[in-house]
Design a protein around this motif. Structure first.
Motif, mmCIF file in Angstrom:
data_model
loop_
_atom_site.group_PDB
_atom_site.id
_atom_site.type_symbol
_atom_site.label_atom_id
_atom_site.label_comp_id
_atom_site.label_asym_id
_atom_site.label_seq_id
_atom_site.Cartn_x
_atom_site.Cartn_y
_atom_site.Cartn_z
ATOM 1 N N ASP A 280 66.709 89.884 20.129
ATOM 2 C CA ASP A 280 67.502 90.280 18.970
ATOM 3 C C ASP A 280 67.110 91.659 18.444
ATOM 4 O OD1 ASP A 280 68.747 87.728 18.975
ATOM 5 O OD2 ASP A 280 67.011 86.898 17.942
ATOM 6 N N ASN B 88 68.646 82.582 15.806
ATOM 7 C CA ASN B 88 67.560 83.483 16.165
ATOM 8 C C ASN B 88 67.040 83.144 17.551
ATOM 9 O OD1 ASN B 88 65.477 85.515 15.549
ATOM 10 N ND2 ASN B 88 64.089 83.761 15.645
ATOM 11 N N ASN B 89 66.788 84.164 18.344
ATOM 12 C CA ASN B 89 66.203 83.989 19.667
ATOM 13 C C ASN B 89 64.729 84.355 19.613
ATOM 14 O OD1 ASN B 89 68.663 83.409 21.351
ATOM 15 N ND2 ASN B 89 69.279 85.361 20.460
ATOM 16 N N SER B 90 63.924 83.555 20.252
ATOM 17 C CA SER B 90 62.481 83.773 20.221
ATOM 18 C C SER B 90 62.089 84.970 21.082
ATOM 19 C CB SER B 90 61.743 82.523 20.715
ATOM 20 O OG SER B 90 61.961 81.438 19.839
ATOM 21 N N GLY C 50 60.695 82.759 15.188
ATOM 22 C CA GLY C 50 60.515 82.792 16.632
ATOM 23 C C GLY C 50 59.079 83.113 17.003
#
Length: 620
Positions: free
Chosen positions: A413, A380-382, A459
Motif C-alpha cells: 500500500d 489494509n495489506n500487510s 499490518g
C-alpha cells in the motif's frame, strides 16, 4: 539555451579527463538493471511498468501524468500545502524540484530526508502520483558546483533517503536529475552518463519507476534522450523507465512541439513534458545571456499534442517564479489562478478535462461493485519483512560485528514502515533503525537476528535469520622489536557462515607471506540484495585488501539448488552454472582499500536464496 562559450571548452575538456570516467554505451549494454526480471517471477508487491509505449500503474491500468511542478527551493514550507491545493484543483500528479545537497559538494541527506518524509506522505494523502526531481545537475559541467547525474543518483541511495522512500514505489517516481548536462557533453556523453546514472539508482531502488530528463538543459535539442529511449527498448529497460523533455525556448512553434512528441509515440517509449509554460524558464544555474524579449511559447499546443499522442505533462510552475508569467497561481493562492494557470487547468486539453486519478487510489480498482458499505473501504495489506545485506565484520582481534538491513522490506500500500530488531546472543540487542550493527563475542558464535516490520495500520510481518562467526579472540604472536617492521605476519584462517533456512559457509584464508610480496588480491563476498518467490537480486563485491592496485579481475560461482542468473550489470558475464564474471574497462582497476561491485538478478526455487562460494585468483 546557449552553448558554452568557446573559450571555456578547452578548459572543460581538460577537466573532464580527470572527472568521473565516461562509460561507453556498448560496455553498459548489460550494466543496467533489466526490468525484464519483473516478467520472470511475481514480485511480493505491485510495480509500475510500460507496455507498448503506455505507462501502467501498479494495478495494470494506463496512467498519464497531468500535473504541476512545485519548485521546493522557493518556499519549502509551502510545498505540502501546495500539494493539497494542486490535488483539489483536479491534478492527478505533481513534480517536486528540490536541491539534494547544500553549497559546494557537501550533501545533507538528513534534512532532505526529513522534508521528503512529509512530501511523500502528502502525495499519498492527496492521491497524487509524485515525481521527485533532484535539482543539482542542471547544466553540469557548465556551472560551478553542479553535480553530474551519476553523482546525484548516488545521493538518492543515501541511507536516510532510502529509509524515507522504502515502500513508496506505488505512488513515488524517482527523477534522476532536472535539466541535466550542458551541451558541452554532446550526444554520446549524455547517453553514457545517463546510462550509468540509471545503473546507480537501480542499485538502491530496483523496483521504482525512474524518470530520465533530456539532454542540453532538459530540452533534448540533439535528440540524445530520444536515442537513449530507442536503445533501451532493445535492452528490456523500458518497462520501468520514462523520459522527460522540457519545452521552452527551443520549441517556439507548434510543429516543433508536435514533431518531438510524435517521435516518442513512433518508437513506443513513454514521454512526459516535464516543464512548459507560456514563456521560457531559465534555471538559476544557467549563466548565459537572457533574451530581452522572451518569445511567446505555444503552451496550448503542448497540451494538445500531449493529449493526442498520450504523453504526460507538468506545467511550470505552481508559484514564486522570478518571472511571474510562469506562476500558475498568484502568491501561492489556489483561488487566484493566473492567466497561465487558467489555461493549464481549464483549456480543452487542460488538467481538469484530461486528468484521471491513478487506479491505485481507487477503493474498487477492479471495477466490481458492492452494496456493502464496509467493502467501499480498501482493506489494509500487510508489509513484507526482508532481511538482507547480512555480514560478519572482523575489525581487529576480539572485535567482531554482525550487520543486517531491513531496507528491502516493502509495503504493497506504500505505507511508511516501522522496524524492530531483536538479536539473541550472550545478551539481547534491540534497535528500531532500518539497519543494525551489533557486537559478536567469542566463544558465543551463533546469533539469531529477528525483524518485525509494521505499517502503522495493523499490518505486521516478521523474518529471521542466523549469523555465525568463528573468529578467535587470540591475537597474532608478539614479535621482537628489531624485526617487527620487516617480518612477515601470519593471518589465521577465518570463516563466516550465514543461514536463512540453511547454513552456507565461506572460508577466507591466506598463508604467511612477506608484506612486500603480497599479490594484489581482495575479499570476494556474495550479497543477496532482495528475494521473492522464485526470484532474487544479488551482488558480488571485491575489496582490495592489499597495498597494490588490482589490475583486472575475474570471479566464479555456482549454484547447487538450480538457481539461474537471468541478467547482470557492471560486468561481462559468461557461463551457465558455473558462472564467470569479468571486469569492464572502467571498473578493472581497484585501488588499495577500495571496493567494486557488480550485480545480477535471477530465478530460484521456492525458499531462501542460497549464498554460493565466490572463487577466483583475485579472491583471498
Amino acid at each position: 539555451m546557449k552553448e558554452c562559450p568557446p573559450e571555456k571548452v578547452s578548459l572543460i575538456k581538460k577537466s573532464l579527463a580527470t572527472s568521473i570516467a565516461i562509460l561507453s554505451t556498448t560496455a553498459l549494454a548489460t550494466a543496467i538493471f533489466s526490468a525484464s526480471a519483473f516478467a520472470l517471477s511475481p514480485l511480493p508487491f505491485p510495480v509500475w511498468t510500460v507496455e507498448d509505449g503506455k505507462l501502467l500503474d501498479p494495478n495494470g491500468n494506463p496512467f498519464i501524468f497531468r500535473g504541476v511542478t512545485i519548485d521546493h527551493s522557493l518556499a519549502p514550507e509551502k510545498t505540502v500545502q501546495a500539494l493539497r491545493d494542486i490535488a483539489a484543483l483536479g491534478a492527478n500528479s505533481a513534480q517536486i524540484e528540490f536541491p539534494i545537497k547544500s553549497s559546494g559538494d557537501v550533501p545533507f541527506p538528513r534534512p532532505v530526508a526529513n522534508e521528503l518524509r512529509e512530501i511523500v506522505k502528502a502525495c499519498k494523502d492527496n492521491k497524487l502520483v509524485c515525481v521527485l526531481e533532484a535539482n543539482d545537475a542542471a547544466g553540469y559541467f557548465e556551472v560551478e558546483g553542479g553535480l553530474g547525474p551519476d553523482v546525484v543518483a548516488q545521493y538518492w541511495g543515501y541511507y536516510d533517503i532510502r529509509d524515507v522512500l522504502n515502500g513508496a514505489q506505488g505512488h513515488i517516481v524517482l527523477g534522476i536529475s532536472n535539466q541535466p548536462l550542458a551541451p558541452i557533453f554532446g550526444f554520446e556523453g549524455y547517453i553514457d552518463r545517463m546510462q550509468y546514472a540509471i545503473s546507480e539508482i537501480r542499485h538502491a531502488y530496483p523496483y521504482f519507476l525512474v524518470m530520465v530528463d533530456g539532454s542540453n538543459w532538459g530540452q533534448d535539442t540533439n535528440k540524445a534522450m530520444h536515442t537513449l529511449a530507442a536503445q533501451n527498448l532493445q535492452s528490456s529497460l523500458y518497462q520501468n523507465v520514462i523520459y522527460s523533455v522540457e519545452m521552452f525556448d527551443q520549441y517556439v512553434n507548434p510543429e516543433q512541439v508536435r514533431e518531438y512528441i510524435a517521435s516518442f509515440s513512433e518508437i513506443g517509449a513513454p514521454l512526459v513534458i516535464g516543464g512548459f509554460g507560456p514563456v521560457p524558464y531559465y534555471h538559476p544555474h544557467f549563466k548565459g545571456p537572457l533574451p530581452l524579449n522572451a518569445p511567446r511559447l505555444p503552451a496550448e499546443s503542448v497540451m494538445q499534442y500531449a493529449e493526442q499522442y498520450g504523453a504526460g505533462y507538468f506545467g511550470w510552475s505552481w508559484s514564486g517564479n522570478k518571472n511571474s508569467a510562469l506562476d500558475v497561481v498568484i502568491d501561492w493562492n489556489p483561488g487566484a489562478l493566473s492567466a497561465w494557470g487558467n489555461t493549464l487547468f481549464n483549456d480543452v486539453n487542460g488538467i481538469k478535462a484530461t486528468a484521471k486519478q491513478a487506479s491505485i487510489y481507487s477503493s474498487n480498482s477492479s471495477g466490481s461493485s458492492s452494496s456493502s458499505s464496509s467493502s467501499s473501504v480498501a482493506s489494509n495489506n500487510s508489509p513484507t519483512a526482508v532481511i538482507d545485506n547480512t555480514s560478519v565484520e572482523f575489525v581487529r582481534c576480539g572485535e567482531v560485528y554482525g550487520k543486517a538491513s531491513a531496507l528491502r522490506s516493502t509495503d504493497p500500500d506504500g505505507d511508511s514502515l516501522a522496524y524492530k530488531w531483536t538479536v539473541g546472543g550472550p545478551a539481547i540487542y534491540t534497535s528500531t533503525e532500518p539497519e543494525i550493527r551489533f557486537p559478536m563475542f567469542w566463544p558465543f558464535v551463533d546469533y539469531t537476528v529477528s525483524l518485525e516490520v509494521k505499517d502503522g495500520k495493523g499490518g505486521v510481518s516478521t523474518s529471521s535469520t542466523a549469523l555465525r562467526h568463528s573468529y578467535s579472540n587470540a591475537c597474532p604472536p608478539p614479535q621482537s622489536s628489531s624485526s617487527t617492521s620487516k617480518s612477515s605476519s601470519s593471518r589465521s584462517s577465518s570463516s563466516i557462515s550465514r543461514s536463512s533456512g540453511s547454513s552456507i559457509s565461506k572460508s577466507i584464508s591466506s598463508s604467511s607471506r612477506s608484506s612486500s610480496s603480497v599479490p594484489a588480491q581482495g575479499n570476494c563476498s556474495y550479497v543477496i540484495n532482495s528475494q521473492w518467490g522464485n526470484g532474487f537480486t544479488a551482488a558480488i563485491r571485491i575489496k582490495n585488501t592489499t597495498a597494490q592496485t588490482i589490475n583486472g579481475w575475474s570471479v566464479n560461482w555456482q549454484y547447487a539448488d538450480g538457481s539461474k542468473v537471468t541478467g547482470s550489470w557492471n560486468t561481462t558475464l559468461t557461463g551457465a552454472n558455473p558462472y564467470n564474471a569479468k571486469n569492464l574497462s572502467w571498473n578493472a582497476n581497484i585501488q588499495p582499500g577500495q571496493t567494486v561491485e557488480f550485480g545480477f538478478q535471477g530465478s530460484k526455487p521456492n525458499g531462501a536464496a542460497i549464498v554460493p562460494v565466490v572463487s577466483g585468483a583475485i579472491c583471498q
